[in-house]
Design an enzyme around this catalytic site. Structure first.
Site, short mmCIF file in Angstrom:
data_model
loop_
_atom_site.label_atom_id
_atom_site.label_comp_id
_atom_site.label_asym_id
_atom_site.label_seq_id
_atom_site.Cartn_x
_atom_site.Cartn_y
_atom_site.Cartn_z
CB ALA A 9 27.68 18.10 -4.61
CB ALA A 10 25.72 18.39 -10.00
NE ARG A 15 30.89 33.60 -9.07
CZ ARG A 15 30.35 34.14 -8.22
NH1 ARG A 15 30.87 35.37 -7.60
NH2 ARG A 15 29.17 33.75 -7.38
CD GLU A 154 17.46 32.48 -8.03
OE1 GLU A 154 18.60 32.83 -8.18
OE2 GLU A 154 16.91 32.22 -7.02
CE1 TYR A 348 58.96 8.27 9.73
CE2 TYR A 348 60.54 6.62 9.05
CZ TYR A 348 59.35 7.35 9.14
OH TYR A 348 58.46 6.74 8.33
CG ASN A 359 65.47 6.67 26.99
OD1 ASN A 359 65.59 7.18 26.06
ND2 ASN A 359 65.35 6.91 28.31
CB ALA A 362 69.54 12.16 20.43
C1 UD1 Z 1 21.10 29.70 -5.64
C2 UD1 Z 1 19.54 30.09 -5.71
C3 UD1 Z 1 19.64 31.31 -4.96
C4 UD1 Z 1 20.31 31.51 -3.69
C5 UD1 Z 1 21.65 30.99 -3.72
C6 UD1 Z 1 22.21 30.93 -2.48
C7 UD1 Z 1 18.34 28.86 -7.63
C8 UD1 Z 1 17.98 28.97 -8.92
N1 UD1 Z 1 19.03 30.14 -7.02
O1 UD1 Z 1 21.63 30.68 -6.58
O2 UD1 Z 1 18.21 31.59 -4.91
O3 UD1 Z 1 20.16 32.97 -3.25
O4 UD1 Z 1 21.76 29.85 -4.36
O5 UD1 Z 1 23.67 30.71 -2.57
O6 UD1 Z 1 18.19 27.81 -7.05
N2 UD1 Z 1 23.83 22.76 -8.61
C9 UD1 Z 1 23.70 21.46 -9.04
N3 UD1 Z 1 23.23 21.28 -10.43
C10 UD1 Z 1 22.99 22.30 -11.16
C11 UD1 Z 1 23.00 23.91 -10.67
C12 UD1 Z 1 23.50 23.68 -9.32
O7 UD1 Z 1 23.85 20.45 -8.34
O8 UD1 Z 1 22.40 22.05 -12.20
C13 UD1 Z 1 24.21 22.87 -7.13
C14 UD1 Z 1 25.47 23.64 -7.29
O9 UD1 Z 1 26.90 22.97 -7.16
C15 UD1 Z 1 25.62 24.33 -5.77
C16 UD1 Z 1 24.33 24.66 -5.52
O10 UD1 Z 1 23.37 23.72 -6.35
O11 UD1 Z 1 26.14 23.53 -4.77
C17 UD1 Z 1 23.64 25.90 -5.96
O12 UD1 Z 1 24.00 26.26 -7.30
P1 UD1 Z 1 24.47 27.64 -7.82
O13 UD1 Z 1 24.62 27.56 -9.25
O14 UD1 Z 1 25.84 28.27 -6.86
O15 UD1 Z 1 23.20 28.61 -7.59
P2 UD1 Z 1 23.20 30.26 -7.09
O16 UD1 Z 1 23.14 30.81 -8.74
O17 UD1 Z 1 24.14 30.62 -6.51
#
Ligand code: UD1
Ligand code: CA
Length: 449
Positions: A9-10, A15, A154, A348, A359, A362
């Site tokens: 989740a980093a 987008r 990829e 309120y 009761n 109003a």
């Molecule tokens: C990734 C997969 C791809 C897959 C797709 C599915 C890889 C290289 N690719 O691509 O094969 O089809 O997900 O959605 O794994 N994140 C980090 N740190 C980082 C990079 C990413 O925590 O340095 C987290 C992002 O916050 C996200 C998740 O990893 O929650 C996926 O990263 P994202 O960059 O969206 O990967 P995709 O390019 O979509």
């Protein structure tokens, strides 16, 4: 076999075009991250690790709010999914069993699917969750021979032939913990993105003569959120599923498509939910309660036999005991209503406790805020609060007492007493007619001048 979970989740989620980190955008009134954590929790994991980076403070806080036991790891530079897993490695050294990697932006993976993934580990050293993509653009492709997964490529790095493959990587991977840690140490960045791809561990495992496999799930489960449009579609999918669950659990929804649920909404069997009702986080509605049309509920509890609305707003801390009736244009906040209380109209009640069978007339208002501090109002059992009573808190109305309509109550009222706190009425005979005549004369004089 114990299992650990790493949730990635980093990323910022460029987008999304947002200041808010992507995993904190809500679906069902809960951050995306909570959905992923919930799926993970169903596995009863030994450890749950969330990798944070962009907006680390906010994301860690949200993670801890869902589960105070969660472990947080920082990835200061986002150098790829493989790099993210590496950051969690120190916490997992020596851990027995398997590790599953999930994404914080992929909210719909079902616990059953994760169980299937784990079962497939009997046959393979590394198991990847795959799906057949309608539109495979952007996804990693799974290169297979029969049941064996050979490699993940990829999209950016794929040849035209590889891009024709529709079997794609969801991002969810399961491997034995020690093997996973070992494999991520061997990752490089010689690829189109110049990142450490977690997906490359499949090829690395195969090079060691280990086997890798795929478990396939529905595309809907792997829906990752990258844009606001996908977030909106995810919300719609979530609501559709929640409505179906509610109906299957014996809840009546008169117009299901107009009712909106939160991730943690609990509604008992035989409850009735009329059209256009919105549930924010933290609501439980017991069996047999009725929520009439156009209500908004959040952080509240509605007991058996209670009825709410139409047009009522229940805010955090509203507690309705059995057979309470809350009518139209009533707002409750941090208010406990004991059994059988009636609050029919235009009221309120905030920071209040109302004893049983009281009761509330109003237009009653608890004046709970003095501009600086909130104060409590205590309304005793079987009281009768006259219409348009202002209860200036802190104040207490004793059991069985009454307040006269239009009263501004600033002092405590003893039990059984009647409180009158309004000006005495004076009637001036004939004055209305004389006054009107004078006003008309003035207007006519102006018109001529
Ligand atoms: C990734 C997969 C791809 C897959 C797709 C599915 C890889 C290289 N690719 O691509 O094969 O089809 O997900 O959605 O794994 N994140 C980090 N740190 C980082 C990079 C990413 O925590 O340095 C987290 C992002 O916050 C996200 C998740 O990893 O929650 C996926 O990263 P994202 O960059 O969206 O990967 P995709 O390019 O979509
Ligand atoms: Ca993605």
């Amino acid at each position: 076999m114990p299992v650990s979970v790493i949730i990635l989740a980093a990323g910022q989620g460029t987008r999304m075009n947002s200041d808010l980190p992507k995993v904190l955008h809500p679906v069902g009134a809960a951050p995306l991250l909570h959905h992923a954590m919930r799926a993970a929790q169903a596995l009863d994991p030994e450890r749950m690790i969330v990798v944070v980076g962009q907006g680390a403070d906010l994301v860690s806080k949200a993670a801890k709010a869902f589960d105070p036991e969660v472990e947080i790891v920082f990835q200061t530079e986002q150098r790829g999914t493989g790099h993210a897993v590496r950051q969690a490695a120190p916490l997992l050294v020596g851990a027995a069993g398997d590790t599953i990697v999930l994404y914080g932006d992929t909210p719909f993976v079902r616990p059953e699917t994760l169980s299937r993934l784990r079962q497939a580990r009997d046959r393979h050293a590394v198991v990847v969750l795959g799906f057949i993509a309608q539109d495979p653009d952007h996804y990693g492709r799974l290169l297979t021979t029969g049941d064996d997964l050979n490699r993940i490529v990829e999209h950016k790095d794929a040849s035209p032939e590889e891009r024709a493959i529709t079997l794609c990587n969801s991002g969810v991977i399961c491997a034995e913990t020690s093997l996973l840690l070992d494999l991520v140490q061997g990752l490089g960045t010689a690829n189109a993105a110049g990142e450490y791809y977690l997906t490359d561990i499949v090829g690395l495992a195969r090079d060691r003569g280990l086997s890798a496999g795929v478990v396939i799930c529905d595309e809907a489960e792997t829906l990752g959120i990258n844009t606001r449009a996908q977030l909106a579609r995810a919300e719609a999918a979530f609501q559709t599923a929640m409505r179906a669950d509610a109906l299957a659990n014996g809840v009546t929804l008169t117009a299901p498509d107009t009712v909106f649920f939160a991730l943690d909404t609990h509604i008992g069997r035989d409850a009735v939910i009329a059209p256009n009702v919105v549930f924010g986080p933290g609501v439980t509605v017991e069996s047999g309660a009725v929520i009439h049309a156009f209500c908004h509920l959040e952080g509240c509890h509605v007991s058996r036999g209670a009825s709410v609305g139409p047009f009522a707003r229940l805010r955090p801390g509203a507690e309705l005991a059995e057979d309470v009736h809350v009518g139209n244009f009533v707002e409750l906040k941090n208010a406990v209503l004991d059994e059988g209380v009636k609050v029919g109209h235009l009221t309120y009640l905030g920071d209040a406790h109302v004893g049983e069978h009281a009761n509330i007339g109003a237009g009653t208002v608890t004046c709970n805020f003095d501009g600086v501090t909130k104060h409590h109002t205590e309304i005793g059992a079987r009281t009768f609060i006259g219409s348009d009573t202002m209860l200036v808190a802190p104040v207490s109305i004793g059991a069985g007492a009454m307040t006269a309509a239009g009263s501004v109550i600033t002092a405590d009222v003893p039990a059984q007493a009647l409180a009158l706190a309004r000006a005495r009425q004076v009637n001036k005979p004939g004055l209305a007619a004389r006054l009107m005549e004078r006003l008309r004369t003035i207007k006519a004089a102006k018109g001529q001048g």
